[in-house]
Scaffold this active site. Structure first.
Site, mmCIF file in Angstrom:
data_model
loop_
_atom_site.group_PDB
_atom_site.id
_atom_site.type_symbol
_atom_site.label_atom_id
_atom_site.label_comp_id
_atom_site.label_asym_id
_atom_site.label_seq_id
_atom_site.Cartn_x
_atom_site.Cartn_y
_atom_site.Cartn_z
ATOM 1 C CG ASP A 190 -1.913 1.104 1.251
ATOM 2 O OD1 ASP A 190 -1.484 2.271 1.074
ATOM 3 O OD2 ASP A 190 -3.118 0.844 1.430
ATOM 4 C CD GLU A 272 -7.219 0.010 -0.074
ATOM 5 O OE1 GLU A 272 -7.650 -1.062 0.328
ATOM 6 O OE2 GLU A 272 -6.216 0.573 0.425
HETATM 7 ZN ZN LIG Z 1 -4.753 -0.561 1.640
#
Ligand SMILES: [Zn+2]
Length: 295
Positions: A190, A272
């Protein structure tokens, strides 16, 4: 049993940009597939049930069939419920987490999801080393209990919020090293979390350095999925606050580098970023990333 490298090969479709978004499963999991195709995605991330509840309602009989019929070439990854904390100091939370995670793995198997993404959790009182061991022990319990054979569990890099584990690449290496299911474990990278944890990726030099560190410690082969999010807070802030691509403290260059890194051509990438009403913001972020792809 399907192992990590085999799954990576199966998911590799280098003729397309593997890019998508996390979408709602309201109305059934297959409905998320329609939503993903409306946004011209080749990747979809979803929760396999209501992520705010410990209770998991049963799957409707037709759902997996409808899901497979609609799916086509879409790469679909599951994201685990935020309630799950396998490193919790509270025994009751640990037990509920093992039970829920094993149910989510069963569900992933039922819908043939190649990946399920899991946060390594937070420690509470216990020390990091003990928390990593506890997490791994409970992770192995859940995988064993689920009897899942097909899904690869992706450990997500975390931002390093107070008490959390998984914010150093060494943590993910250690979890993988301690686990009896090493070949069922990969990593979800991420960008916001990694940056918040102190790994710079803002220009070519820092990006290459961070990827080299990742490779040295974990091995680039374990990197199976990206969450592409800009960060609201500066490098090393340890704050998990996502923002729109190119509009935060990371900036466009890191995303351009990832989108054009040949090593990750066949690796799923999912945004996201903040949603607002409707799909306008998702469309904008996806378009920004697609435009970065050269040649
Ligand atoms: Zn994430």
């Amino acid at each position: 049993m399907i192992l990590l490298q085999e799954m990576k090969k199966q998911c590799k479709k280098s003729e397309t940009i593997l890019l998508g978004v996390h979408l709602s499963i309201q109305g059934g999991l297959y409905k998320a597939i329609d939503r993903a195709y409306e946004l011209k995605c080749s990747v979809l991330q979803l929760f396999t049930h209501n992520p705010r509840q410990w209770a998991v309602s049963p799957v409707k009989e037709d759902d997996p069939v409808l899901f497979q019929q609609k799916r086509g070439a879409l790469l679909v990854a599951g994201h685990t419920s935020y309630l799950i904390n396998l490193a919790s100091g509270n025994k009751e939370v640990q037990e509920k987490s093992i039970s829920l995670f094993s149910k989510e793995l069963e569900r992933a198997e039922l819908f043939s999801l190649p990946y399920v993404i899991l946060h390594p959790g937070s420690t509470g009182e216990s020390k990091e080393r003990e928390a990593l061991q506890l997490f791994t022990h409970n992770l192995d319990m859940a995988i064993g209990k689920s009897r899942n054979r097909k899904t690869i569990v992706l450990l997500e890099t975390t931002a390093g919020q107070k008490g959390s584990i998984g914010y150093r690449f060494e943590h993910l290496r250690d979890i993988t090293g301690y686990s009896s299911f090493q070949e069922k474990l990969g990593v979800c990278f991420d960008t916001c979390h990694v940056f918040a944890a102190g790994y710079d990726i803002r220009n070519e030099e820092s990006y290459n350095r961070t990827m080299d560190i990742f490779h040295r410690i974990i091995g680039i082969d374990r990197l199976c999925f990206f969450h592409l999010n800009d960060a609201l807070n500066p490098l090393g802030s340890n704050k998990d606050r996502h923002t729109h691509i190119g509009k935060g403290k990371i900036g466009n260059e890191a995303f351009r580098l990832i989108m054009n890194d040949r090593r990750f051509e066949g690796t799923g990438k999912c945004i996201e970023t903040p949603k607002g009403d409707g799909t306008a913001l998702d469309r904008k972020n996806l378009a920004r990333l697609r435009k970065m792809v050269e040649g």
